[in-house]
Each structure stands twice: as C-alpha cells, then as structure tokens.
Design a protein around this motif. Structure first.
Motif, PDB file in Angstrom:
ATOM      1  N   PRO A  21       0.805  -1.228   0.000  1.00 40.61           N
ATOM      2  CA  PRO A  21       0.000   0.000   0.000  1.00 40.61           C
ATOM      3  C   PRO A  21       0.841   1.282   0.000  1.00 40.61           C
ATOM      4  N   ALA A  22       1.897   1.330   0.780  1.00 39.02           N
ATOM      5  CA  ALA A  22       2.749   2.532   0.818  1.00 39.02           C
ATOM      6  C   ALA A  22       3.486   2.710  -0.505  1.00 39.02           C
ATOM      7  N   MET A  23       3.907   1.598  -1.123  1.00 38.55           N
ATOM      8  CA  MET A  23       4.561   1.684  -2.425  1.00 38.55           C
ATOM      9  C   MET A  23       3.607   2.265  -3.457  1.00 38.55           C
ATOM     10  N   LEU A  24       2.355   1.832  -3.436  1.00 40.76           N
ATOM     11  CA  LEU A  24       1.381   2.362  -4.390  1.00 40.76           C
ATOM     12  C   LEU A  24       1.093   3.845  -4.141  1.00 40.76           C
ATOM     13  N   ARG A  25       1.089   4.264  -2.880  1.00 39.44           N
ATOM     14  CA  ARG A  25       0.913   5.697  -2.588  1.00 39.44           C
ATOM     15  C   ARG A  25       2.078   6.506  -3.156  1.00 39.44           C
ATOM     16  N   ASP A  26       3.302   5.994  -3.021  1.00 38.22           N
ATOM     17  CA  ASP A  26       4.462   6.674  -3.623  1.00 38.22           C
ATOM     18  C   ASP A  26       4.312   6.747  -5.139  1.00 38.22           C
ATOM     19  N   PHE A  27       3.849   5.667  -5.755  1.00 35.07           N
ATOM     20  CA  PHE A  27       3.635   5.662  -7.207  1.00 35.07           C
ATOM     21  C   PHE A  27       2.608   6.729  -7.591  1.00 35.07           C
ATOM     22  N   GLU A  28       1.491   6.776  -6.875  1.00 41.17           N
ATOM     23  CA  GLU A  28       0.453   7.758  -7.188  1.00 41.17           C
ATOM     24  C   GLU A  28       0.969   9.183  -7.060  1.00 41.17           C
ATOM     25  N   ALA A  29       1.838   9.436  -6.098  1.00 44.13           N
ATOM     26  CA  ALA A  29       2.363  10.777  -5.865  1.00 44.13           C
ATOM     27  C   ALA A  29       3.458  11.164  -6.855  1.00 44.13           C
ATOM     28  N   ASP A  30       4.169  10.188  -7.397  1.00 44.63           N
ATOM     29  CA  ASP A  30       5.399  10.491  -8.130  1.00 44.63           C
ATOM     30  C   ASP A  30       5.407  10.070  -9.594  1.00 44.63           C
ATOM     31  N   ARG A  31       4.506   9.188 -10.009  1.00 46.99           N
ATOM     32  CA  ARG A  31       4.580   8.621 -11.355  1.00 46.99           C
ATOM     33  C   ARG A  31       3.453   9.130 -12.236  1.00 46.99           C
ATOM     34  N   ALA A  32       3.799  10.061 -13.114  1.00 44.55           N
ATOM     35  CA  ALA A  32       2.814  10.573 -14.067  1.00 44.55           C
ATOM     36  C   ALA A  32       2.316   9.416 -14.926  1.00 44.55           C
ATOM     37  N   GLY A  33       1.013   9.370 -15.130  1.00 45.08           N
ATOM     38  CA  GLY A  33       0.432   8.356 -15.996  1.00 45.08           C
ATOM     39  C   GLY A  33       0.127   7.036 -15.326  1.00 45.08           C
ATOM     40  N   PHE A  34       0.453   6.890 -14.040  1.00 37.52           N
ATOM     41  CA  PHE A  34       0.116   5.664 -13.314  1.00 37.52           C
ATOM     42  C   PHE A  34      -1.388   5.628 -13.116  1.00 37.52           C
ATOM     43  N   ILE A  35      -2.014   4.517 -13.515  1.00 36.61           N
ATOM     44  CA  ILE A  35      -3.466   4.379 -13.406  1.00 36.61           C
ATOM     45  C   ILE A  35      -3.842   3.447 -12.262  1.00 36.61           C
ATOM     46  N   ASP A  36      -3.285   2.253 -12.255  1.00 36.47           N
ATOM     47  CA  ASP A  36      -3.668   1.260 -11.250  1.00 36.47           C
ATOM     48  C   ASP A  36      -2.680   0.105 -11.307  1.00 36.47           C
ATOM     49  N   ALA A  37      -2.751  -0.772 -10.309  1.00 37.59           N
ATOM     50  CA  ALA A  37      -1.895  -1.960 -10.281  1.00 37.59           C
ATOM     51  C   ALA A  37      -2.625  -3.094  -9.592  1.00 37.59           C
ATOM     52  N   ARG A  38      -2.314  -4.297 -10.017  1.00 38.26           N
ATOM     53  CA  ARG A  38      -2.858  -5.510  -9.420  1.00 38.26           C
ATOM     54  C   ARG A  38      -1.702  -6.481  -9.184  1.00 38.26           C
ATOM     55  N   LEU A  39      -1.678  -7.080  -8.010  1.00 35.84           N
ATOM     56  CA  LEU A  39      -0.633  -8.028  -7.652  1.00 35.84           C
ATOM     57  C   LEU A  39      -1.264  -9.418  -7.558  1.00 35.84           C
ATOM     58  N   VAL A  40      -0.700 -10.368  -8.291  1.00 34.28           N
ATOM     59  CA  VAL A  40      -1.249 -11.712  -8.372  1.00 34.28           C
ATOM     60  C   VAL A  40      -0.222 -12.700  -7.833  1.00 34.28           C
ATOM     61  N   ARG A  41      -0.639 -13.521  -6.871  1.00 37.38           N
ATOM     62  CA  ARG A  41       0.249 -14.547  -6.343  1.00 37.38           C
ATOM     63  C   ARG A  41       0.153 -15.785  -7.226  1.00 37.38           C
ATOM     64  N   LEU A  42       1.303 -16.304  -7.629  1.00 34.54           N
ATOM     65  CA  LEU A  42       1.399 -17.488  -8.470  1.00 34.54           C
ATOM     66  C   LEU A  42       2.047 -18.621  -7.664  1.00 34.54           C
ATOM     67  N   PRO A  43       2.083 -19.828  -8.183  1.00 31.12           N
ATOM     68  CA  PRO A  43       2.765 -20.920  -7.474  1.00 31.12           C
ATOM     69  C   PRO A  43       4.272 -20.675  -7.354  1.00 31.12           C
ATOM     70  N   ASP A  44       4.882 -21.407  -6.445  1.00 27.60           N
ATOM     71  CA  ASP A  44       6.347 -21.434  -6.298  1.00 27.60           C
ATOM     72  C   ASP A  44       6.956 -20.077  -5.976  1.00 27.60           C
ATOM     73  N   ASP A  45       6.359 -19.343  -5.057  1.00 29.47           N
ATOM     74  CA  ASP A  45       6.887 -18.053  -4.591  1.00 29.47           C
ATOM     75  C   ASP A  45       7.014 -17.006  -5.705  1.00 29.47           C
ATOM     76  N   GLU A  46       6.232 -17.151  -6.761  1.00 29.32           N
ATOM     77  CA  GLU A  46       6.251 -16.163  -7.838  1.00 29.32           C
ATOM     78  C   GLU A  46       5.030 -15.261  -7.745  1.00 29.32           C
ATOM     79  N   TRP A  47       5.213 -14.054  -8.252  1.00 30.35           N
ATOM     80  CA  TRP A  47       4.170 -13.031  -8.267  1.00 30.35           C
ATOM     81  C   TRP A  47       4.128 -12.400  -9.649  1.00 30.35           C
TER      82      TRP A  47
END
Length: 96
Positions: A21-47
């Motif tokens: 959540p804090a990383m996304l707040r930094d993105f919203e404050a600092d990254r022009a053109g950032f719209i949204d993000a989704r994080l998906v958990r995959l098998p074997d410690d991958e995301w």
C-alpha cells in the motif's frame, strides 16, 4: 500496461504485502500516468505485478526513476529475483 513476474521467498511474503500500500501511494504521488496496479500470487513463490499506465512514455519514465522514493525502494528490496518484465497494450473485451 506493464507485466512483471518476480520471486519473493515465502518467509518475506507478509512483508511484501505489508509494503504494497505505501509503495502504491508513492507511485500515485510520483509517477505521471500511473493508473492502477494488481498483484497476483502465483505458485512457487512467484508473483505477477500488472501495472496500468496511460502511455508507454509514462511507463518508460517510471522505469527510469527506479526506486527513487522510500516506500518504492522497500518494496523492490523485498524482491529476490525478477523473472520477466514485458509491456503490452490492453484490449478489453467483455463477454455478456
């Protein structure tokens, strides 16, 4: 859109999710053109991080900044390995 697949050891999963959540707040404050993000958990410690940008130019500018803000850096430092990173264009088709 940006598709980044990465690995995080299972003992750091809770830290990763807590830092998000804090990383996304930094993105919203600092990254022009950032719209949204989704994080998906995959098998074997991958995301899969799916990040939506207004344009490829905005994505490139974000990549150039890297981990320039504290909470972005905290999140990135928890990643053990980047598996892949790709760009794509969203074509949203909805079935009704």
């Amino acid at each position: 859109m940006e598709l980044t697949r990465f690995r995080v050891s299972s003992d750091r999963t809770e830290q990763l999710l807590a830092a998000r959540p804090a990383m996304l707040r930094d993105f919203e404050a600092d990254r022009a053109g950032f719209i949204d993000a989704r994080l998906v958990r995959l098998p074997d410690d991958e995301w899969l991080d799916i990040v939506f940008w207004r344009s490829a130019k905005d994505l490139a500018a974000s990549r150039a900044k890297g981990g320039n803000l504290p909470y972005i850096r905290v999140f990135l430092d928890l990643i053990d390995e980047t598996v892949s990173s790709e760009e794509g264009t969203m074509h949203d088709v909805r079935l009704r």
